[in-house]
Design a protein around this motif. Structure first.
Motif, mmCIF file in Angstrom:
data_model
loop_
_atom_site.group_PDB
_atom_site.id
_atom_site.type_symbol
_atom_site.label_atom_id
_atom_site.label_comp_id
_atom_site.label_asym_id
_atom_site.label_seq_id
_atom_site.Cartn_x
_atom_site.Cartn_y
_atom_site.Cartn_z
ATOM 1 N N UNK A 34 29.805 38.616 34.579
ATOM 2 C CA UNK A 34 31.032 38.022 34.034
ATOM 3 C C UNK A 34 32.062 39.106 33.732
ATOM 4 N N UNK A 35 33.273 38.890 34.241
ATOM 5 C CA UNK A 35 34.386 39.792 33.963
ATOM 6 C C UNK A 35 34.406 41.072 34.771
ATOM 7 N N UNK A 36 33.475 41.265 35.703
ATOM 8 C CA UNK A 36 33.456 42.506 36.475
ATOM 9 C C UNK A 36 34.061 42.318 37.859
ATOM 10 N N UNK A 195 47.141 44.979 43.786
ATOM 11 C CA UNK A 195 45.934 45.449 43.092
ATOM 12 C C UNK A 195 46.151 45.440 41.583
ATOM 13 N N UNK A 196 47.307 45.961 41.147
ATOM 14 C CA UNK A 196 47.617 45.952 39.711
ATOM 15 C C UNK A 196 47.690 44.526 39.179
ATOM 16 N N UNK A 197 48.235 43.616 39.990
ATOM 17 C CA UNK A 197 48.330 42.213 39.583
ATOM 18 C C UNK A 197 46.945 41.615 39.380
ATOM 19 N N UNK A 198 46.045 41.848 40.321
ATOM 20 C CA UNK A 198 44.694 41.301 40.205
ATOM 21 C C UNK A 198 43.967 41.850 38.977
ATOM 22 N N UNK A 199 44.129 43.143 38.726
ATOM 23 C CA UNK A 199 43.493 43.746 37.555
ATOM 24 C C UNK A 199 44.057 43.166 36.265
ATOM 25 N N UNK A 202 42.868 39.525 35.851
ATOM 26 C CA UNK A 202 41.460 39.470 35.490
ATOM 27 C C UNK A 202 41.275 39.590 33.976
ATOM 28 N N UNK A 203 42.040 40.477 33.371
ATOM 29 C CA UNK A 203 41.956 40.645 31.918
ATOM 30 C C UNK A 203 42.477 39.414 31.185
ATOM 31 N N UNK A 207 38.243 36.363 34.634
ATOM 32 C CA UNK A 207 37.517 35.925 35.819
ATOM 33 C C UNK A 207 36.727 37.088 36.406
ATOM 34 N N UNK A 208 35.722 36.776 37.210
ATOM 35 C CA UNK A 208 34.954 37.786 37.927
ATOM 36 C C UNK A 208 35.494 37.874 39.348
ATOM 37 N N UNK A 209 35.546 39.068 39.920
ATOM 38 C CA UNK A 209 36.170 39.259 41.230
ATOM 39 C C UNK A 209 35.214 39.924 42.205
ATOM 40 N N UNK A 210 35.157 39.372 43.422
ATOM 41 C CA UNK A 210 34.516 40.046 44.552
ATOM 42 C C UNK A 210 35.637 40.495 45.474
#
Length: 350
Positions: A34-36, A195-199, A202-203, A207-210
């Motif tokens: 979770x969250x990684x 990439x910055x947007x996804x990071x 996520x916070x 959410x968890x990201x693959x």
């Protein structure tokens, strides 16, 4: 309570073709906490995208899931009906594809496309869906969302279209977000922004990201853990700092060594010799052996198991067997890796 969001166990996927059966994914296992952010890296054809499309159950008709389980918070989604799977997609697990234009309808205004997803999954009235749509566009950094929601996909840049696709994917706050090389078609500046947007997202939504990519530069900046795939199998997995600072598989050495750096003294960029094997007939031993300058006689006969290096780091190479000769990574790798790590912002834990 378990911290594992997604647990993939012994997954094998093949495709029936005129030439025969292609074994695209072979006994793949990994977990997502979770969250990684877990990055899956490897050359084209290594099985990255097929693995993640299987998680969504979005495979072509000639595909067959031969074995394995995909447990989403304990539920094996390979066993649920297609009707239930349609509910799981979007609500629980969602995917951002490489080319945003393949995900957007060119004949529909982007605001309507986002609203459609919200009304379909959330069963809310159009007024509430429109409010949520505007919030999402603002969340992903689209300026003047009210005006721009009335425009069509072709009126946006590539980076903006990818932001719109991300807003659609996030419409229902999925627990797992799969990003399939979402920055490949973008220039360097746009890549960094996405990439910055996804990071950042996520916070905000936890959410968890693959993250699927062949670009190790992306991995260093976005991943908590890294899984390296080759010939349909995971051949090394560990924390990002372990993969960069202490890689153990010769294929991982080759990927790291082929990264471009600011050092222009080299006459050409390193490439791994040879080509991946034909998965119509997977090799008996180590699939990487024909391309591996450190290959041992045993590599031709037996497939290596996953050797444990630490609690979080594993690699499938006979070089880790206690009976194998001592082999160190190429000397040039250390210099290239250190330079890359410094400019990427990845530092080992103290």
């Amino acid at each position: 309570m378990s911290n594992i969001q997604l647990d993939v166990k012994n997954l094998s996927v093949s495709f029936s073709t005129q030439a025969g059966k292609v074994h695209a994914v072979r006994d793949v296992s990994f977990s997502l906490h979770k969250g990684e952010t877990l990055a899956i890296v490897g050359e084209s054809g290594s099985g990255k995208t097929v693995t993640c499309r299987t998680l969504m159950r979005l495979l072509s008709k000639n595909a067959s899931i031969d074995a394995g389980e995909i447990l989403l918070e304990g539920t094996d989604i390979l066993k649920v009906s297609e009707r239930n799977m349609r509910h799981i997609r979007g609500n629980d697990i969602a995917m951002v594809f490489q080319d945003p234009m393949t995900s957007l309808d060119p004949t529909m205004k982007i605001g309507r496309q986002i609203e459609e997803v919200i009304t379909l999954h959330r069963k809310v009235k159009r007024k509430e869906a429109r409010k949520r749509m505007l919030e999402l566009l603002q969340l992903v950094g689209i300026e003047d969302p009210r005006r721009r929601s009335r425009q069509y996909p072709h009126e946006f840049s590539g980076g903006q279209r990818q932001r719109i696709v991300i807003s659609i994917v996030l419409a229902c706050n999925p627990k797992v977000l799969i990003a399939d090389e979402p920055t490949t078609a973008l220039d360097v500046t746009m890549q960094a922004q996405i990439i910055d947007l996804l990071k950042s997202l996520q916070k905000k939504i936890n959410t968890s990201i693959i993250f699927i990519t062949h670009d190790l530069g992306v991995v260093a900046n976005v991943a908590d853990r890294v899984a390296v795939m080759y010939a349909g199998k995971i051949i090394e997995i560990g924390r990002a700092d372990e993969i960069f600072y202490d890689p153990r598989h010769p294929y991982t050495w080759g990927l790291l060594n082929s990264m471009p750096t600011l050092d222009t003294s080299a006459p050409s960029l390193y490439t791994i010799p040879g080509a991946p094997p034909n998965l119509l007939k997977p090799p008996t031993g180590d699939a990487f052996a024909p391309r591996n300058e450190y290959a041992l006689a045993v590599d031709e006969l037996y497939e290596p198991p996953m050797f444990q290096i630490s609690d979080t780091h594993y690699a499938a190479t006979w070089l880790l067997d206690a009976r194998a000769p001592k082999v160190n990574p190429p000397a040039v790798l250390n210099k290239r890796r250190e330079e890359f790590i410094k400019r990427s912002g990845l530092y080992a834990e103290s």
